[in-house]
Design an enzyme around this catalytic site. Structure first.
Site, PDB file in Angstrom:
ATOM      1  N   THR A  46      -8.278  13.247  -0.006  1.00  0.00           N
ATOM      2  CA  THR A  46      -6.979  13.147  -0.689  1.00  0.00           C
ATOM      3  C   THR A  46      -6.689  14.403  -1.507  1.00  0.00           C
ATOM      4  O   THR A  46      -5.524  14.774  -1.679  1.00  0.00           O
ATOM      5  CB  THR A  46      -6.936  11.903  -1.587  1.00  0.00           C
ATOM      6  OG1 THR A  46      -8.155  11.813  -2.330  1.00  0.00           O
ATOM      7  CG2 THR A  46      -6.788  10.653  -0.761  1.00  0.00           C
ATOM      8  N   TYR A 109      -2.256   0.839  -0.087  1.00  0.00           N
ATOM      9  CA  TYR A 109      -0.902   0.284  -0.014  1.00  0.00           C
ATOM     10  C   TYR A 109      -0.865  -1.182   0.376  1.00  0.00           C
ATOM     11  O   TYR A 109      -0.223  -2.002  -0.280  1.00  0.00           O
ATOM     12  CB  TYR A 109       0.000   1.093   0.935  1.00  0.00           C
ATOM     13  CG  TYR A 109       1.447   0.650   0.872  1.00  0.00           C
ATOM     14  CD1 TYR A 109       2.247   1.020  -0.201  1.00  0.00           C
ATOM     15  CD2 TYR A 109       2.002  -0.181   1.853  1.00  0.00           C
ATOM     16  CE1 TYR A 109       3.571   0.594  -0.281  1.00  0.00           C
ATOM     17  CE2 TYR A 109       3.310  -0.618   1.776  1.00  0.00           C
ATOM     18  CZ  TYR A 109       4.096  -0.229   0.703  1.00  0.00           C
ATOM     19  OH  TYR A 109       5.387  -0.668   0.612  1.00  0.00           O
ATOM     20  N   TYR A 135     -15.414   4.905   0.434  1.00  0.00           N
ATOM     21  CA  TYR A 135     -14.765   5.621  -0.670  1.00  0.00           C
ATOM     22  C   TYR A 135     -13.884   4.644  -1.435  1.00  0.00           C
ATOM     23  O   TYR A 135     -12.849   4.203  -0.941  1.00  0.00           O
ATOM     24  CB  TYR A 135     -13.956   6.795  -0.131  1.00  0.00           C
ATOM     25  CG  TYR A 135     -13.238   7.640  -1.165  1.00  0.00           C
ATOM     26  CD1 TYR A 135     -13.532   7.568  -2.523  1.00  0.00           C
ATOM     27  CD2 TYR A 135     -12.250   8.544  -0.773  1.00  0.00           C
ATOM     28  CE1 TYR A 135     -12.874   8.346  -3.447  1.00  0.00           C
ATOM     29  CE2 TYR A 135     -11.584   9.344  -1.679  1.00  0.00           C
ATOM     30  CZ  TYR A 135     -11.898   9.240  -3.019  1.00  0.00           C
ATOM     31  OH  TYR A 135     -11.237  10.019  -3.939  1.00  0.00           O
ATOM     32  N   ARG A 140      -5.908   5.226  -6.592  1.00  0.00           N
ATOM     33  CA  ARG A 140      -5.046   5.681  -5.499  1.00  0.00           C
ATOM     34  C   ARG A 140      -4.709   4.567  -4.514  1.00  0.00           C
ATOM     35  O   ARG A 140      -3.607   4.532  -3.964  1.00  0.00           O
ATOM     36  CB  ARG A 140      -5.724   6.829  -4.733  1.00  0.00           C
ATOM     37  CG  ARG A 140      -5.742   8.154  -5.481  1.00  0.00           C
ATOM     38  CD  ARG A 140      -6.223   9.265  -4.556  1.00  0.00           C
ATOM     39  NE  ARG A 140      -6.309  10.555  -5.209  1.00  0.00           N
ATOM     40  CZ  ARG A 140      -5.316  11.429  -5.295  1.00  0.00           C
ATOM     41  NH1 ARG A 140      -4.136  11.130  -4.786  1.00  0.00           N
ATOM     42  NH2 ARG A 140      -5.492  12.599  -5.892  1.00  0.00           N
ATOM     43  N   LYS A 164     -18.878   6.697  -1.940  1.00  0.00           N
ATOM     44  CA  LYS A 164     -18.281   7.529  -2.987  1.00  0.00           C
ATOM     45  C   LYS A 164     -17.548   6.583  -3.922  1.00  0.00           C
ATOM     46  O   LYS A 164     -16.539   5.989  -3.545  1.00  0.00           O
ATOM     47  CB  LYS A 164     -17.333   8.570  -2.403  1.00  0.00           C
ATOM     48  CG  LYS A 164     -16.661   9.440  -3.482  1.00  0.00           C
ATOM     49  CD  LYS A 164     -15.646  10.404  -2.879  1.00  0.00           C
ATOM     50  CE  LYS A 164     -14.933  11.198  -3.974  1.00  0.00           C
ATOM     51  NZ  LYS A 164     -13.877  12.094  -3.428  1.00  0.00           N
ATOM     52  N   ILE A 206     -19.146  14.023  -5.277  1.00  0.00           N
ATOM     53  CA  ILE A 206     -18.155  14.732  -4.466  1.00  0.00           C
ATOM     54  C   ILE A 206     -17.057  15.145  -5.423  1.00  0.00           C
ATOM     55  O   ILE A 206     -16.307  14.313  -5.941  1.00  0.00           O
ATOM     56  CB  ILE A 206     -17.627  13.875  -3.309  1.00  0.00           C
ATOM     57  CG1 ILE A 206     -18.760  13.576  -2.320  1.00  0.00           C
ATOM     58  CG2 ILE A 206     -16.482  14.589  -2.586  1.00  0.00           C
ATOM     59  CD1 ILE A 206     -18.373  12.691  -1.152  1.00  0.00           C
TER      60      ILE A 206
END
Length: 292
Positions: A46, A109, A135, A140, A164, A206
């Protein structure tokens, strides 16, 4: 997967003033982070403004990364979406021979249930020719992946090898660390929390900040993994203001402001991302000039 223990960097995608990909700047960035000591690179996350890239551009970026990294460090490729069938198709067709793993963000979403998240990852893990790194970034995606879902995937799906974790929830992180399989890696996705998270048992970071601060971020993580906590704390607090500035308004707007001051890339984005405000840019430039 032991090669992913340490510092990875979620690479930005540099753009020219006409918003086309700046390949020369991307090569400079790759050389900068590898010289700075990162252990592996992660294109197409991202931070790379992936939602604004076309399918052809994503493929070009992947191939370019493999070519310019030239096996100096491992490459983890970001492939994620809210459409499970689309992720499966991309995993089956992308040229992933030179990747060591795939980082796949939780579906966003749609806000699926925990069972939906589990079934999404089970499906893509079955299709992937490379190991999958989960992840979790609820800021987000709009949905937190619970510790229970993460542990269920870690124990039940063989091709899922790492997580992650970017929820910012230290209790959740410790629940995963405590009950994970022995060889399952838990990697921080929060620059500002990575030092204490590694102290709690995580396997690395990360990083966004390592796009510019590669030497100090990788040094901080290496020190923490080596139980040299005085050095790890020193570097953490040296970087703390940079972390705050970098994420104050938007990622990757903050880190691209640093990269612009360093002469590595232009301060250019594709909408809806825009540069940081003039006030924040001035504070970033002042910090950059005084950073040693």
């Amino acid at each position: 997967m032991e090669q992913l223990r340490g510092t990875g960097v979620a690479l930005v995608t540099p753009f020219k003033k006409d918003e086309s990909i700046d390949w020369n700047a991307f090569e400079r960035l790759i050389d900068h982070v590898i010289t700075g000591g990162v252990d592996y690179v992660v294109p197409l996350g991202t931070t790379g403004e992936t939602p604004t890239l076309s399918a052809d551009e994503k493929l070009e970026l992947m191939k370019f990364t493999f070519e310019k990294v030239s096996k100096r460090v491992p490459v983890v490729v970001g492939i994620g979406d809210y459409n499970t069938r689309d992720v499966v198709k991309r995993l089956e067709t992308c040229p992933l021979d030179q990747a060591v793993a795939v980082l796949s963000v939780a579906p966003y979403y749609s806000k699926p249930s925990q069972e939906g998240i589990f079934q999404h990852y089970k499906a893509i893990a079955a299709a992937s020719p490379k190991p999958i790194i989960l992840y979790n970034v609820p800021g987000r995606t709009g949905r937190n992946m619970s510790a229970q879902t993460t542990l269920r995937l870690a124990h039940e799906v063989p091709n899922i090898v790492a997580m992650k974790e970017a929820s910012g929830d230290m209790v959740q992180c410790m629940q995963i660390i405590k009950d994970k399989p022995k060889d399952f890696l838990v990697i921080s996705g929060d620059d500002a929390l990575a030092m204490p998270q590694v102290a709690a048992g995580m396997d690395g970071l990360i990083s966004v900040a390592a796009n510019y601060f590669a030497k100090d971020v990788s040094g901080m993580i290496k020190a923490a993994l080596g139980n040299d906590m005085p050095l790890a704390r020193k570097l953490h607090y040296k970087l703390q203001e940079a972390f705050d500035l970098m994420f104050e308004e938007n990622n990757p707007a903050g880190v691209k402001a640093f990269l612009h001051d360093a002469g590595i890339s232009e301060n250019v984005f594709r909408l809806p991302v825009v540069p940081v405000s003039d006030g924040l840019k001035s504070r970033i430039s002042a910090f950059f000039k005084n950073y040693k």
